[in-house]
Design a protein around this motif. Structure first.
Motif, PDB file in Angstrom:
ATOM      1  N   ALA A  36       5.181  -4.184  -9.106  1.00 44.65           N
ATOM      2  CA  ALA A  36       4.042  -3.271  -9.218  1.00 44.65           C
ATOM      3  C   ALA A  36       4.303  -1.979  -8.450  1.00 44.65           C
ATOM      4  O   ALA A  36       3.994  -0.887  -8.923  1.00 44.65           O
ATOM      5  CB  ALA A  36       2.781  -3.963  -8.685  1.00 44.65           C
ATOM      6  N   TRP A  37       4.913  -2.070  -7.258  1.00 37.88           N
ATOM      7  CA  TRP A  37       5.123  -0.835  -6.513  1.00 37.88           C
ATOM      8  C   TRP A  37       6.262  -0.017  -7.095  1.00 37.88           C
ATOM      9  O   TRP A  37       6.249   1.208  -7.038  1.00 37.88           O
ATOM     10  CB  TRP A  37       5.165  -1.063  -5.025  1.00 37.88           C
TER      11      TRP A  37
ATOM     12  N   GLU B  32       0.858  -1.188   0.000  1.00 34.76           N
ATOM     13  CA  GLU B  32       0.000   0.000   0.000  1.00 34.76           C
ATOM     14  C   GLU B  32       0.888   1.230   0.000  1.00 34.76           C
ATOM     15  O   GLU B  32       1.825   1.332   0.800  1.00 34.76           O
ATOM     16  CB  GLU B  32      -0.885   0.031   1.258  1.00 34.76           C
ATOM     17  N   CYS B  33       0.599   2.148  -0.893  1.00 37.03           N
ATOM     18  CA  CYS B  33       1.351   3.400  -0.955  1.00 37.03           C
ATOM     19  C   CYS B  33       1.056   4.245   0.285  1.00 37.03           C
ATOM     20  O   CYS B  33      -0.082   4.317   0.743  1.00 37.03           O
ATOM     21  CB  CYS B  33       0.961   4.171  -2.223  1.00 37.03           C
ATOM     22  N   LEU B  34       2.093   4.851   0.843  1.00 39.02           N
ATOM     23  CA  LEU B  34       1.913   5.705   2.026  1.00 39.02           C
ATOM     24  C   LEU B  34       1.446   7.110   1.662  1.00 39.02           C
ATOM     25  O   LEU B  34       1.114   7.901   2.536  1.00 39.02           O
ATOM     26  CB  LEU B  34       3.232   5.798   2.813  1.00 39.02           C
TER      27      LEU B  34
ATOM     28  N   ARG C 120       3.737   0.393   2.482  1.00 36.42           N
ATOM     29  CA  ARG C 120       3.511  -0.568   3.569  1.00 36.42           C
ATOM     30  C   ARG C 120       3.462  -1.930   2.911  1.00 36.42           C
ATOM     31  O   ARG C 120       2.592  -2.192   2.083  1.00 36.42           O
ATOM     32  CB  ARG C 120       2.199  -0.264   4.280  1.00 36.42           C
ATOM     33  N   ARG C 121       4.410  -2.786   3.262  1.00 36.60           N
ATOM     34  CA  ARG C 121       4.449  -4.122   2.667  1.00 36.60           C
ATOM     35  C   ARG C 121       3.880  -5.108   3.671  1.00 36.60           C
ATOM     36  O   ARG C 121       4.309  -5.154   4.816  1.00 36.60           O
ATOM     37  CB  ARG C 121       5.871  -4.499   2.326  1.00 36.60           C
TER      38      ARG C 121
ATOM     39  N   TRP D 290      -3.202   3.999  -3.685  1.00 36.69           N
ATOM     40  CA  TRP D 290      -2.766   2.882  -4.522  1.00 36.69           C
ATOM     41  C   TRP D 290      -2.456   1.646  -3.677  1.00 36.69           C
ATOM     42  O   TRP D 290      -1.867   1.749  -2.600  1.00 36.69           O
ATOM     43  CB  TRP D 290      -1.519   3.281  -5.308  1.00 36.69           C
ATOM     44  N   LYS D 291      -2.871   0.455  -4.186  1.00 39.90           N
ATOM     45  CA  LYS D 291      -2.603  -0.815  -3.516  1.00 39.90           C
ATOM     46  C   LYS D 291      -2.262  -1.864  -4.553  1.00 39.90           C
ATOM     47  O   LYS D 291      -2.727  -1.799  -5.688  1.00 39.90           O
ATOM     48  CB  LYS D 291      -3.838  -1.303  -2.743  1.00 39.90           C
ATOM     49  N   ALA D 292      -1.468  -2.852  -4.146  1.00 39.66           N
ATOM     50  CA  ALA D 292      -1.163  -4.014  -4.987  1.00 39.66           C
ATOM     51  C   ALA D 292      -1.393  -5.277  -4.183  1.00 39.66           C
ATOM     52  O   ALA D 292      -1.119  -5.327  -2.999  1.00 39.66           O
ATOM     53  CB  ALA D 292       0.284  -3.981  -5.459  1.00 39.66           C
TER      54      ALA D 292
END
Ligand SMILES: [Zn+2]
Length: 92
Positions: A47-48, A27-29, A61-62, A33-35
Motif C-alpha cells: 500500500a505504501w 503513515e506518510c511523512l 513511519r512504519r 495518508w495512512k495504511a
C-alpha cells in the motif's frame, strides 16, 4: 496506627498475548495518508509503495504493534529462559 509497606520478589513472565498477533501500519511523512492496521506486513508495504507511485512521497513511519501480557505462575518457579523477577509493593 501507622501504614506499612512490604516489598517482595515475584517471578513473572512476559509473553505474546494469546489470540493477538502483530499488526503493521504506515503513515506518510509528507501528507495525511495512512495504511493499516493489518496483520499482513507485506500488504502494508504494498500500500505504501502504491502511495509512493501516485504521490512521489517516499518517507513513511512504519509501526509494528505487538500485544503482550505479564503473568505470575501459580505452580512454582520457571525454567531459566524468560524468567524475570521484580519487586512488587503492597500496602497493609
Ligand atoms: Zn503522502
Amino acid at each position: 496506627m501507622s501504614a506499612k509497606s512490604i516489598f517482595r520478589h515475584t517471578l513473572h513472565k512476559i509473553e505474546q498475548h494469546p489470540g493477538a498477533g502483530v499488526t503493521f501500519e504506515a503513515e506518510c511523512l509528507w501528507c495525511e495518508w495512512k495504511a493499516g492496521p493489518s496483520t499482513g506486513g507485506a500488504a502494508v508495504d504494498f500500500a505504501w509503495m502504491s502511495h509512493t507511485g501516485r504521490s512521489g512521497h517516499s518517507g513513511f513511519r512504519r509501526v509494528c504493534t505487538s500485544f503482550a501480557m505479564v503473568y505470575v505462575p501459580s505452580g512454582g518457579p520457571y525454567g531459566s529462559s524468560g524468567q524475570r523477577t521484580c519487586r512488587t509493593r503492597s500496602a497493609r
